[in-house]
Design a protein around this motif. Structure first.
Motif, PDB file in Angstrom:
ATOM      1  N   UNK A   1       0.814  -1.212   0.000  1.00 22.32           N
ATOM      2  CA  UNK A   1       0.000   0.000   0.000  1.00 22.32           C
ATOM      3  C   UNK A   1       0.855   1.273   0.000  1.00 22.32           C
ATOM      4  N   UNK A   2       2.146   1.140  -0.292  1.00 21.72           N
ATOM      5  CA  UNK A   2       3.028   2.313  -0.385  1.00 21.72           C
ATOM      6  C   UNK A   2       2.535   3.240  -1.492  1.00 21.72           C
ATOM      7  N   UNK A   3       2.709   4.537  -1.298  1.00 22.56           N
ATOM      8  CA  UNK A   3       2.267   5.476  -2.322  1.00 22.56           C
ATOM      9  C   UNK A   3       3.323   5.612  -3.419  1.00 22.56           C
ATOM     10  N   UNK A   4       2.937   6.282  -4.488  1.00 26.35           N
ATOM     11  CA  UNK A   4       3.799   6.432  -5.665  1.00 26.35           C
ATOM     12  C   UNK A   4       5.151   7.045  -5.300  1.00 26.35           C
ATOM     13  N   UNK A   5       5.132   8.076  -4.479  1.00 27.41           N
ATOM     14  CA  UNK A   5       6.376   8.761  -4.116  1.00 27.41           C
ATOM     15  C   UNK A   5       7.350   7.825  -3.412  1.00 27.41           C
ATOM     16  N   UNK A   6       6.833   7.011  -2.490  1.00 24.78           N
ATOM     17  CA  UNK A   6       7.720   6.111  -1.754  1.00 24.78           C
ATOM     18  C   UNK A   6       8.263   5.001  -2.655  1.00 24.78           C
ATOM     19  N   UNK A   7       7.430   4.505  -3.569  1.00 27.74           N
ATOM     20  CA  UNK A   7       7.890   3.483  -4.508  1.00 27.74           C
ATOM     21  C   UNK A   7       9.031   4.012  -5.364  1.00 27.74           C
ATOM     22  N   UNK A   8       8.854   5.223  -5.880  1.00 23.66           N
ATOM     23  CA  UNK A   8       9.900   5.822  -6.722  1.00 23.66           C
ATOM     24  C   UNK A   8      11.157   6.115  -5.907  1.00 23.66           C
ATOM     25  N   UNK A   9      10.968   6.556  -4.657  1.00 30.16           N
ATOM     26  CA  UNK A   9      12.126   6.812  -3.785  1.00 30.16           C
ATOM     27  C   UNK A   9      12.887   5.519  -3.512  1.00 30.16           C
ATOM     28  N   UNK A  10      12.163   4.443  -3.268  1.00 27.75           N
ATOM     29  CA  UNK A  10      12.808   3.146  -3.012  1.00 27.75           C
ATOM     30  C   UNK A  10      13.637   2.716  -4.211  1.00 27.75           C
ATOM     31  N   UNK A  11      13.069   2.831  -5.398  1.00 25.75           N
ATOM     32  CA  UNK A  11      13.780   2.444  -6.618  1.00 25.75           C
ATOM     33  C   UNK A  11      15.040   3.287  -6.803  1.00 25.75           C
ATOM     34  N   UNK A  12      14.908   4.592  -6.613  1.00 26.30           N
ATOM     35  CA  UNK A  12      16.042   5.500  -6.790  1.00 26.30           C
ATOM     36  C   UNK A  12      17.143   5.220  -5.776  1.00 26.30           C
ATOM     37  N   UNK A  13      16.762   5.028  -4.521  1.00 19.33           N
ATOM     38  CA  UNK A  13      17.744   4.811  -3.462  1.00 19.33           C
ATOM     39  C   UNK A  13      18.447   3.462  -3.615  1.00 19.33           C
ATOM     40  N   UNK A  14      17.702   2.428  -3.934  1.00 17.82           N
ATOM     41  CA  UNK A  14      18.315   1.113  -4.103  1.00 17.82           C
ATOM     42  C   UNK A  14      19.207   1.102  -5.339  1.00 17.82           C
ATOM     43  N   UNK A  15      18.799   1.786  -6.392  1.00 14.86           N
ATOM     44  CA  UNK A  15      19.637   1.889  -7.594  1.00 14.86           C
ATOM     45  C   UNK A  15      20.979   2.553  -7.260  1.00 14.86           C
ATOM     46  N   UNK A  16      20.944   3.505  -6.306  1.00 15.08           N
ATOM     47  CA  UNK A  16      22.167   4.186  -5.863  1.00 15.08           C
ATOM     48  C   UNK A  16      22.937   3.374  -4.829  1.00 15.08           C
ATOM     49  N   UNK A  17      22.540   2.111  -4.629  1.00 16.92           N
ATOM     50  CA  UNK A  17      23.202   1.160  -3.737  1.00 16.92           C
ATOM     51  C   UNK A  17      22.978   1.480  -2.264  1.00 16.92           C
ATOM     52  N   UNK A  18      21.845   2.096  -1.949  1.00 22.94           N
ATOM     53  CA  UNK A  18      21.459   2.330  -0.565  1.00 22.94           C
ATOM     54  C   UNK A  18      20.420   1.302  -0.135  1.00 22.94           C
ATOM     55  N   UNK A  19      20.301   1.097   1.163  1.00 24.67           N
ATOM     56  CA  UNK A  19      19.253   0.240   1.721  1.00 24.67           C
ATOM     57  C   UNK A  19      17.996   1.086   1.903  1.00 24.67           C
ATOM     58  N   UNK A  20      16.837   0.520   1.568  1.00 27.29           N
ATOM     59  CA  UNK A  20      15.593   1.261   1.748  1.00 27.29           C
ATOM     60  C   UNK A  20      14.665   0.517   2.693  1.00 27.29           C
ATOM     61  N   UNK A  21      14.292   1.200   3.787  1.00 23.42           N
ATOM     62  CA  UNK A  21      13.329   0.671   4.740  1.00 23.42           C
ATOM     63  C   UNK A  21      11.997   1.383   4.525  1.00 23.42           C
ATOM     64  N   UNK A  22      10.931   0.622   4.339  1.00 20.03           N
ATOM     65  CA  UNK A  22       9.613   1.213   4.164  1.00 20.03           C
ATOM     66  C   UNK A  22       9.276   2.106   5.357  1.00 20.03           C
ATOM     67  N   UNK A  23       8.706   3.268   5.079  1.00 20.00           N
ATOM     68  CA  UNK A  23       8.431   4.221   6.161  1.00 20.00           C
ATOM     69  C   UNK A  23       7.392   3.691   7.151  1.00 20.00           C
ATOM     70  N   UNK A  24       6.619   2.666   6.757  1.00 12.53           N
ATOM     71  CA  UNK A  24       5.619   2.085   7.652  1.00 12.53           C
ATOM     72  C   UNK A  24       6.181   0.923   8.485  1.00 12.53           C
ATOM     73  N   UNK A  25       7.492   0.822   8.548  1.00 10.05           N
ATOM     74  CA  UNK A  25       8.130  -0.232   9.339  1.00 10.05           C
ATOM     75  C   UNK A  25       7.692  -0.150  10.797  1.00 10.05           C
ATOM     76  N   UNK A  26       7.197  -1.250  11.319  1.00 13.32           N
ATOM     77  CA  UNK A  26       6.752  -1.284  12.712  1.00 13.32           C
ATOM     78  C   UNK A  26       7.937  -1.489  13.646  1.00 13.32           C
ATOM     79  N   UNK A  27       7.728  -1.187  14.915  1.00 13.91           N
ATOM     80  CA  UNK A  27       8.776  -1.430  15.910  1.00 13.91           C
ATOM     81  C   UNK A  27       9.116  -2.914  15.963  1.00 13.91           C
ATOM     82  N   UNK A  28       8.090  -3.767  15.809  1.00  8.78           N
ATOM     83  CA  UNK A  28       8.310  -5.219  15.812  1.00  8.78           C
ATOM     84  C   UNK A  28       9.232  -5.623  14.665  1.00  8.78           C
TER      85      UNK A  28
END
Length: 222
Positions: free
Chosen positions: A108-135
């Motif tokens: 259920x990630x929005x368009x902006x977060x999907x594009x950010x994930x793709x861009x960041x991972x392409x740049x060899x960064x790790x991407x954690x979804x912003x809805x990551x729970x404490x668990x």
């Protein structure tokens, strides 16, 4: 961007896959090179084509995303994989990261977060979804996944450590400023430097880093 990111999507839910493909195909920096309906088809497709990034569902028929990720990275360690997950699949997300995925997104990630994930991972960064729970953050910390391994230890000032704890507790910049008697703008400046030092892009990344490096305790988040 000098060249387009070659992207392949794998998901057995056709309506979801087609919607995601349509959205991504409209992005000038992305070249959609293919769609797979399961893990076996994904592996077979990449025998005959090249991709920079794979967006893959975790649960698929014939071969799941974790197994496909292991096979693909054995053949091409430079391939970057992002997991697509439902909200209740924490165990599988951790397995994907341990298998070599560079990030994950809830479906259920929005368009902006999907594009950010793709861009960041392409740049060899790790991407954690912003809805990551404490668990989930705690599970990642306790797993074998450790992107900071073999990297130089990062030091933080006492003020930065104080702000890191408050970021992890989901306080806004305004609320942090009121707590420690700083302006919102000053707090935002500290936050920017903290994210740069950690090499993360959002609060979820700060939480995982802070737990992994004992800057906050698990019980503080629960």
């Amino acid at each position: 961007m000098a060249q387009q990111i070659r992207l392949l999507i794998a998901d057995d839910h056709e309506i979801f896959r087609d919607g995601l493909a349509l959205m991504l195909s409209r992005q000038p920096d992305i070249q959609l090179v293919g769609q797979a309906s399961d893990g076996r088809e994904l592996v077979d497709m990449l025998e005959n084509m090249q991709a920079d990034i794979v967006l893959t569902d975790l649960k698929m028929p014939r071969m799941d995303g974790v197994t496909a990720t292991r096979l693909l990275l054995q053949k091409d360690p430079s391939l970057k994989i992002i997991a697509l997950s439902m909200f209740d699949e924490e165990d599988l997300i951790v397995e994907m990261l341990e298998a070599g995925a560079k990030g994950y997104l809830l479906k259920n990630a929005d368009k902006q977060e999907i594009l950010e994930a793709i861009t960041q991972v392409y740049a060899d960064n790790i991407f954690y979804c912003k809805q990551t729970s404490a668990k989930l953050a705690t599970m990642i910390v306790k797993s074998r996944f450790d992107p900071q391994r073999n990297k130089e230890k990062i030091s933080f000032t006492d003020r930065e450590k104080e702000i890191i704890k408050l970021i992890c507790l989901q306080f806004t910049a305004q609320q942090i400023g009121e707590k420690i008697f700083l302006s919102k703008r000053t707090v935002e400046g500290h936050r920017t430097r903290i994210l740069e030092k950690m090499n993360v892009k959002n609060t979820a990344g700060v939480v995982v880093f802070a737990l992994k490096n004992n800057l906050i305790k698990e019980e503080d988040l629960l």
